[in-house]
Enzyme design. Structure first.
Site, PDB file in Angstrom:
ATOM      1  N   THR A  62       0.863  -1.179   0.000  1.00 57.36           N
ATOM      2  CA  THR A  62       0.000   0.000   0.000  1.00 57.36           C
ATOM      3  C   THR A  62       0.904   1.235   0.000  1.00 57.36           C
ATOM      4  O   THR A  62       2.041   1.180   0.490  1.00 57.36           O
ATOM      5  CB  THR A  62      -0.967  -0.004   1.206  1.00 57.36           C
ATOM      6  OG1 THR A  62      -0.219  -0.083   2.411  1.00 57.36           O
ATOM      7  CG2 THR A  62      -1.934  -1.176   1.118  1.00 57.36           C
ATOM      8  N   THR A 106       1.622   4.308   1.423  1.00 56.39           N
ATOM      9  CA  THR A 106       2.397   4.847   2.539  1.00 56.39           C
ATOM     10  C   THR A 106       3.310   3.787   3.149  1.00 56.39           C
ATOM     11  O   THR A 106       4.460   4.065   3.496  1.00 56.39           O
ATOM     12  CB  THR A 106       1.462   5.438   3.614  1.00 56.39           C
ATOM     13  OG1 THR A 106       0.657   6.452   2.991  1.00 56.39           O
ATOM     14  CG2 THR A 106       2.226   6.053   4.765  1.00 56.39           C
ATOM     15  N   CYS A 107       2.809   2.570   3.251  1.00 64.20           N
ATOM     16  CA  CYS A 107       3.608   1.478   3.833  1.00 64.20           C
ATOM     17  C   CYS A 107       4.821   1.167   2.962  1.00 64.20           C
ATOM     18  O   CYS A 107       5.927   0.980   3.466  1.00 64.20           O
ATOM     19  CB  CYS A 107       2.753   0.217   3.972  1.00 64.20           C
ATOM     20  SG  CYS A 107       1.214   0.479   4.878  1.00 64.20           S
ATOM     21  N   HIS A 108       4.615   1.151   1.653  1.00 62.28           N
ATOM     22  CA  HIS A 108       5.647   0.749   0.708  1.00 62.28           C
ATOM     23  C   HIS A 108       6.656   1.864   0.414  1.00 62.28           C
ATOM     24  O   HIS A 108       7.839   1.596   0.207  1.00 62.28           O
ATOM     25  CB  HIS A 108       4.989   0.288  -0.597  1.00 62.28           C
ATOM     26  CG  HIS A 108       5.935  -0.322  -1.580  1.00 62.28           C
ATOM     27  ND1 HIS A 108       6.599  -1.491  -1.340  1.00 62.28           N
ATOM     28  CD2 HIS A 108       6.342   0.103  -2.805  1.00 62.28           C
ATOM     29  CE1 HIS A 108       7.370  -1.785  -2.385  1.00 62.28           C
ATOM     30  NE2 HIS A 108       7.231  -0.832  -3.279  1.00 62.28           N
TER      31      HIS A 108
END
Length: 164
Positions: A45, A47-49
């Protein structure tokens, strides 16, 4: 929600590494030494990545120098997705990955968040926890979008404060 001094809960998880996935428990992975743990809503996703995982990867040397024995990332994804994410991000073999496919660890930590409005179901809230010898030493949960309270810089500050 887990608080400072709370023990690591024991729930079944899959630990993803270079050799594949291993069935184990959360306390076996997080319960000894100094562990920088961070949880994300979803592998790959945005922001996570782009922000959360890369921040920990980029600061891995500083975290180890500050006394961290291992860095562990968890998400409510299956172990196939977590391995693909670890490989794609260059973190495989550097950061350990917990596949919490059923969200049992997210629930046990009190970090389960309902993302049904986005079509993602129940996931981890974006958070990080510094575990020392099986107990939470510092807990950071994001109260809005982005990576601020739970990013690697906040973890480094917590380590610096704790180490005096």
């Amino acid at each position: 929600m887990i608080e400072r001094g709370s023990p690591v809960p024991s729930v079944r998880i899959k630990l993803v590494g270079a050799d594949g996935a291993t069935d184990t428990t959360s306390d076996a992975v997080l319960g000894s030494g100094t562990v920088a743990f961070f949880a994300v809503p979803g592998a790959f996703t945005p922001t996570c990545h782009v922000n959360h995982l890369p921040g920990y990867l980029a600061n891995l040397g500083k975290l180890v120098a500050a006394g961290v024995d291992k860095v562990v990332c968890a998400s409510v994804n299956d172990h196939h997705v977590m391995k693909a994410w670890a490989e794609a991000s260059g973190a495989l073999g550097k950061i350990e990955f917990i596949a919490d496919g059923n969200g049992d660890l997210a629930e046990a930590l009190g970090l389960a968040k309902d993302f049904s409005g986005s079509g993602m179901g129940k996931r981890f809230a974006r958070a990080s926890i510094l575990f020392r010898n099986g107990k939470a030493d510092a807990v950071f949960v994001e109260d809005g979008p982005g990576v601020n309270a739970s990013g690697a810089p906040a973890m480094l500050m917590a380590l610096e404060t704790a180490n005096g």
